[in-house]
Write a protein that holds these residues in place. Structure first.
Motif, short mmCIF file in Angstrom:
data_model
loop_
_atom_site.label_atom_id
_atom_site.label_comp_id
_atom_site.label_asym_id
_atom_site.label_seq_id
_atom_site.Cartn_x
_atom_site.Cartn_y
_atom_site.Cartn_z
N UNK A 171 2.96 12.16 9.06
CA UNK A 171 2.59 12.13 10.31
C UNK A 171 2.18 11.32 11.22
N UNK A 172 1.13 10.95 10.75
CA UNK A 172 0.84 9.84 12.10
C UNK A 172 0.91 8.82 11.98
N UNK A 173 1.75 8.42 10.62
CA UNK A 173 2.22 6.90 9.85
C UNK A 173 3.51 7.30 11.35
N UNK A 174 4.31 8.36 11.34
CA UNK A 174 6.12 7.92 11.79
C UNK A 174 5.67 8.03 13.33
N UNK A 175 4.39 8.60 13.58
CA UNK A 175 3.71 8.63 15.40
C UNK A 175 2.94 7.43 15.50
N UNK A 176 2.83 6.47 14.93
CA UNK A 176 2.06 4.83 15.39
C UNK A 176 3.20 4.45 15.52
N UNK A 177 2.75 3.77 16.68
CA UNK A 177 4.01 2.33 17.11
C UNK A 177 2.92 1.74 16.61
N UNK A 178 2.09 1.18 16.21
CA UNK A 178 1.46 0.03 15.88
C UNK A 178 1.88 -0.34 14.41
N UNK A 179 2.38 0.81 13.57
CA UNK A 179 2.05 0.40 11.59
C UNK A 179 3.97 0.02 11.66
N UNK A 180 3.44 -1.84 11.38
CA UNK A 180 4.42 -2.57 10.88
C UNK A 180 5.90 -1.87 10.72
N UNK A 181 7.59 -2.44 10.10
CA UNK A 181 8.49 -1.90 9.39
C UNK A 181 7.75 -1.92 8.05
N UNK A 182 7.91 -0.63 7.80
CA UNK A 182 8.32 -0.27 5.72
C UNK A 182 8.74 -0.61 5.52
N UNK A 183 10.25 -0.69 6.23
CA UNK A 183 11.47 -1.08 5.81
C UNK A 183 12.63 -1.39 6.09
N UNK A 184 13.51 -2.32 5.42
CA UNK A 184 14.43 -3.36 6.58
C UNK A 184 15.63 -2.71 7.06
N UNK A 185 15.74 -1.63 6.79
CA UNK A 185 17.06 -0.95 7.78
C UNK A 185 16.64 0.94 7.96
N UNK A 186 15.53 1.22 8.09
CA UNK A 186 14.82 2.45 8.07
C UNK A 186 13.72 2.51 8.90
N UNK B 10 1.04 -1.16 -0.26
CA UNK B 10 0.00 0.09 0.27
C UNK B 10 1.14 1.31 0.44
N UNK B 11 2.23 1.46 0.80
CA UNK B 11 2.69 2.31 1.06
C UNK B 11 3.16 2.80 -0.70
N UNK B 12 3.78 1.42 -0.64
CA UNK B 12 4.35 1.54 -2.04
C UNK B 12 3.36 1.27 -3.60
N UNK B 13 2.56 2.00 -3.30
CA UNK B 13 1.52 2.73 -4.00
C UNK B 13 1.36 3.89 -4.10
#
Length: 528
Positions: free
Chosen positions: A341-356, A275-278
């Motif tokens: 802004x919401x995504x960066x503060x969301x502790x429930x958001x799964x990792x979207x990148x392996x190294x970042x 979804x993020x890549x889209x």
């Protein structure tokens, strides 16, 4: 390595380039290196250069801690292309540089970029040429190159009060026919007011080198001020200009994760990454950045205000500049900033990148689609990163509608209608916001402040040692003796006599007597 903040003004990107190249050339450590059984002096490896420049950029007020090592490597490649550095054999002009042990050196002369004299578009059509026709409505006398910084304050506060009193008095005595205000008058007042406010906030003598007044479309400002939702998001009348439905759905899904992920959406592993890549693909494929190519210099100039002590000024300046955007761009920017802004503060958001991390990923994914120059600029990516980071943290304030602007326009139109000002572009009749900047001091004043501040801190340290009751007496004597040796004048001022020092150690602990005294019994002999 903090570096001085480059202030707002024209061609700030070029001035930043010159400052970074000068700092890199002056501070980069040089030493001997061996390569292919041969020694080379006064050089450095690419890896050493990346390490040093990476630390410089992250601690520089103009760029900040969001800079990545990959961005630093890209900047070094541009250094090689522009002959700021060269390889050990004197070759340059390409971007053939990797984070490895390849050797480089500085050329004999470090090229600095020259500043253009004037804005390219204003060379042909200056503001003076704009206002040659006396009957033209478009008169921006406040934006003339020769206009001093405070000329935008056409009326002082005292004059404003006198004028208000005069208007009320004349309204009571004479019933003067009001002037009919045309749509062109309204648009010109909006253009004039917002440019004067912007010039005042930026603190520059002229806006000519930063923005061409012809680029300012008052219809955009008026639309962005009035057509908003209860959350301040621009509402488009023509829905065909809006984000596609599938992009809006995807952004809503990630902005409210995991609550918005209903049962109709797939739940496979890695779904949120797709979804993020889209979303990223859509914004990266836009024909121009959301802040538009024409306002690049304006937004880069505001980056000079991103300092902790004048953060409020930067927010106000960005608030006005974002009103200049086309409504479609402003709406996309509002929705994008709210999502990341919401995504960066969301502790429930799964990792979207392996190294970042999520925040770093948001900034470095969308920075180029927010701010970018039409032509390649060497510090383009670093400047965009700095701006997007600030927008993420303050997007609610920056992208809201300033009420004072509407008040200023209404007051100006009222005076224009009653004939107390002749032209829509005349100076403001409402007081402009005032901002306090740091006052420059002399070298002598700086030295005096440095000494007084240092002595105050050292004196406070001495008092802490004296008043520390948990410190053993022997340890306190040792620390005070060491302090007296290092700072004898300050110590003598605190303890001018031997008696004053002795008072500190007068209360010696007394040896307590045993609570129970057992009397020794005498043993008598059994013999008489």
């Amino acid at each position: 390595m903090e570096g001085r903040a480059v202030p707002p003004g024209p061609y700030r990107a070029t001035r930043l380039w010159n400052e970074i190249t000068t700092s890199f050339r002056a501070g980069m450590p040089l030493r001997k290196h061996r390569q292919h059984f041969k020694k080379y002096g006064n050089c450095f490896t690419a890896e050493e250069a990346v390490d040093w420049l990476y630390d410089l950029l992250r601690n520089n007020n103009n760029f900040g801690p969001e800079v990545t090592r990959q961005q630093t490597l890209q900047l070094l490649r541009k250094f090689l292309k522009n002959h700021v550095i060269e390889d050990i054999k004197g070759r340059w002009g390409s971007e053939n540089l990797d984070d490895n042990s390849q050797l480089f050196r500085f050329p004999a002369n470090s090229p600095l970029k020259s500043l253009p004299r004037r804005h390219p578009e204003l060379r042909k059509n200056s503001i003076e040429n704009f206002s040659k026709d006396k009957d033209s409505i478009f008169k921006l006398r406040n934006l003339s190159r020769r206009t001093p910084k405070k000329l935008g304050l056409h009326f002082s506060q005292e004059n404003i009060e006198k004028m208000n009193h005069k208007i009320i008095h004349e309204d009571q005595e004479n019933s003067v026919d009001n002037r009919e205000i045309s749509r062109e008058d309204v648009e010109e007042v909006w253009r004039s007011v917002i440019l004067i406010y912007l010039q005042t906030i930026l603190g520059v003598p002229s806006l000519e080198e930063v923005v061409n007044p012809k680029q300012v479309v008052p219809q955009y400002v008026m639309y962005n001020m009035t057509n908003t939702s209860k959350h301040g998001i621009v509402i488009l009348q023509d829905k065909s200009d809006d984000l596609p439905h599938w992009v809006l759905s995807a952004m809503k899904c990630l902005a409210n994760w995991p609550r918005s992920n209903d049962l109709n959406n797939p739940t496979y592993v890695g779904f949120e990454r797709d979804v993020f890549r889209t979303i990223a693909d859509y914004f990266l494929d836009l024909p121009e950045p959301l802040l538009t190519f024409e306002y690049y210099e304006l937004f880069v100039s505001i980056l000079g205000l991103l300092q902790p002590h004048i953060e409020r000024v930067a927010i106000d300046a960005l608030q006005l500049c974002c009103l200049l955007l086309p409504p479609t761009n402003r709406r996309k920017l509002q929705l994008l900033m709210r999502m990341i802004s919401r995504m960066s503060q969301n502790v429930d958001m799964p990792p979207l990148h392996d190294a970042m991390g999520t925040r770093s990923l948001m900034i470095h994914t969308f920075s180029r689609c927010v701010l970018c120059c039409a032509e390649e600029v060497d510090l383009d990516e670093l400047l965009a990163t700095r701006l997007v980071s600030f927008l993420m943290d303050h997007h609610q304030e920056i992208l809201q509608v300033p009420s004072y602007l509407q008040t200023a326009v209404d007051k100006h139109l009222d005076y224009l209608r009653k004939g107390y000002i002749k032209n829509p572009g005349d100076g403001l009749i409402v007081p402009l916001p005032t901002y306090s900047y740091c006052r420059q001091i002399s070298a002598q004043e700086f030295d005096e402040q440095k000494v007084s501040t240092s002595q105050a801190a050292i004196t406070e340290l001495l008092e802490n040692i004296i008043k520390n009751k948990s410190l053993p007496l022997k340890e306190k004597r040792k620390k005070l003796k060491q302090f007296q040796k290092e700072y004898p004048l300050i110590y003598q001022k605190r303890f001018p006599t031997m008696e004053s020092e002795a008072v500190l150690f007068a209360d010696k602990p007394t040896i307590k007597q045993p609570m129970l005294i057992l009397k020794k019994t005498k043993f008598r002999s059994l013999r008489y």
